[in-house]
Motif scaffolding. Structure first.
Motif, PDB file in Angstrom:
ATOM      1  N   UNK A 155       0.802  -1.326  -0.363  1.00  0.00           N
ATOM      2  CA  UNK A 155      -0.380  -0.169   0.138  1.00  0.00           C
ATOM      3  C   UNK A 155       0.914   0.993   0.204  1.00  0.00           C
ATOM      4  N   UNK A 156       0.197   2.293  -1.496  1.00  0.00           N
ATOM      5  CA  UNK A 156       1.037   3.202  -1.084  1.00  0.00           C
ATOM      6  C   UNK A 156      -0.099   4.579  -0.634  1.00  0.00           C
ATOM      7  N   UNK A 157       0.956   5.573   0.575  1.00  0.00           N
ATOM      8  CA  UNK A 157      -0.001   7.044   0.712  1.00  0.00           C
ATOM      9  C   UNK A 157      -0.406   7.116  -0.182  1.00  0.00           C
ATOM     10  N   UNK A 158      -0.214   7.164  -1.682  1.00  0.00           N
ATOM     11  CA  UNK A 158      -1.575   7.605  -2.435  1.00  0.00           C
ATOM     12  C   UNK A 158      -2.641   7.746  -2.682  1.00  0.00           C
ATOM     13  N   UNK A 159      -2.770   5.633  -2.466  1.00  0.00           N
ATOM     14  CA  UNK A 159      -3.513   4.996  -2.020  1.00  0.00           C
ATOM     15  C   UNK A 159      -5.110   4.863  -0.852  1.00  0.00           C
ATOM     16  N   UNK A 160      -4.128   5.741  -0.077  1.00  0.00           N
ATOM     17  CA  UNK A 160      -4.838   6.087   0.920  1.00  0.00           C
ATOM     18  C   UNK A 160      -7.016   6.930   0.975  1.00  0.00           C
ATOM     19  N   UNK A 161      -7.612   6.805   1.454  1.00  0.00           N
ATOM     20  CA  UNK A 161      -8.469   7.222   2.422  1.00  0.00           C
ATOM     21  C   UNK A 161      -8.167   8.135   3.215  1.00  0.00           C
ATOM     22  N   UNK A 162      -8.435   6.865   4.203  1.00  0.00           N
ATOM     23  CA  UNK A 162      -8.058   7.680   5.821  1.00  0.00           C
ATOM     24  C   UNK A 162      -6.677   7.739   6.275  1.00  0.00           C
ATOM     25  N   UNK A 163      -6.083   8.887   6.868  1.00  0.00           N
ATOM     26  CA  UNK A 163      -4.925   7.965   7.666  1.00  0.00           C
ATOM     27  C   UNK A 163      -4.608   6.883   8.042  1.00  0.00           C
ATOM     28  N   UNK A 164      -3.679   5.460   8.274  1.00  0.00           N
ATOM     29  CA  UNK A 164      -3.862   4.420   8.686  1.00  0.00           C
ATOM     30  C   UNK A 164      -2.662   4.694   9.657  1.00  0.00           C
ATOM     31  N   UNK A 165      -2.670   3.318  10.654  1.00  0.00           N
ATOM     32  CA  UNK A 165      -1.904   3.158  11.864  1.00  0.00           C
ATOM     33  C   UNK A 165      -1.469   1.364  12.037  1.00  0.00           C
ATOM     34  N   UNK A 166      -0.527   0.898  11.686  1.00  0.00           N
ATOM     35  CA  UNK A 166       0.351  -0.771  11.924  1.00  0.00           C
ATOM     36  C   UNK A 166      -1.415  -1.202  12.886  1.00  0.00           C
ATOM     37  N   UNK A 167      -2.072  -2.461  12.457  1.00  0.00           N
ATOM     38  CA  UNK A 167      -3.543  -2.894  13.745  1.00  0.00           C
ATOM     39  C   UNK A 167      -4.775  -2.706  13.104  1.00  0.00           C
ATOM     40  N   UNK A 168      -4.721  -1.714  12.138  1.00  0.00           N
ATOM     41  CA  UNK A 168      -6.098  -0.957  11.808  1.00  0.00           C
ATOM     42  C   UNK A 168      -7.156  -2.015  11.469  1.00  0.00           C
ATOM     43  N   UNK A 169      -7.750  -1.943  11.223  1.00  0.00           N
ATOM     44  CA  UNK A 169      -8.932  -2.979  10.693  1.00  0.00           C
ATOM     45  C   UNK A 169      -9.093  -2.296   8.585  1.00  0.00           C
ATOM     46  N   UNK A 170      -9.205  -2.874   8.017  1.00  0.00           N
ATOM     47  CA  UNK A 170      -9.156  -1.679   6.993  1.00  0.00           C
ATOM     48  C   UNK A 170      -9.760  -1.872   5.362  1.00  0.00           C
ATOM     49  N   UNK A 171     -10.397  -1.409   5.050  1.00  0.00           N
ATOM     50  CA  UNK A 171     -11.271  -2.179   4.090  1.00  0.00           C
ATOM     51  C   UNK A 171     -10.897  -1.366   2.996  1.00  0.00           C
ATOM     52  N   UNK A 172     -10.271  -2.333   1.669  1.00  0.00           N
ATOM     53  CA  UNK A 172      -9.250  -2.013   0.379  1.00  0.00           C
ATOM     54  C   UNK A 172      -9.967  -2.497  -1.012  1.00  0.00           C
ATOM     55  N   UNK A 173      -9.433  -1.847  -1.482  1.00  0.00           N
ATOM     56  CA  UNK A 173     -10.087  -2.780  -3.333  1.00  0.00           C
ATOM     57  C   UNK A 173      -8.013  -3.396  -3.595  1.00  0.00           C
TER      58      UNK A 173
END
Length: 63
Positions: free
Chosen positions: A29-47
Motif C-alpha cells: 500500500x502506498x500513501x497515494x492509495x489511502x482515503x484515511x490515515x492508517x496505523x499498524x494494527x488498523x482494520x481496513x477495507x480496500x480494493x
C-alpha cells in the motif's frame, strides 16, 4: 472490497503492507492509495489493482 489488517506502515516513507483477512496474502500500500490515515494494527477495507510487482491496495479506509 476486501478487508484486512495493516501489518506495517511507515509514514515518513509513505508505504506499507496490508494482510488480507480472507487468505492472509500481503499487499503493498502506498500513501497515494489511502482515503484515511492508517496505523499498524488498523482494520481496513480496500480494493486491489495490478501494480509493477503484483497487487497493490488502493481506496484504503479504516473500518
Amino acid at each position: 472490497m476486501s478487508r484486512g489488517t495493516v501489518k506495517f506502515f511507515n509514514d515518513s516513507k509513505g508505504f506499507g503492507f496490508i494482510t488480507e483477512d480472507e487468505n492472509n496474502k500481503e499487499h503493498f500500500v502506498h500513501i497515494s492509495g489511502l482515503i484515511d490515515e492508517i496505523r499498524e494494527g488498523d482494520a481496513v477495507d480496500f480494493d486491489l489493482t495490478e501494480g509493477k510487482k503484483g497487487l497493490n491496495a488502493i481506496n484504503v479506509k479504516v473500518v
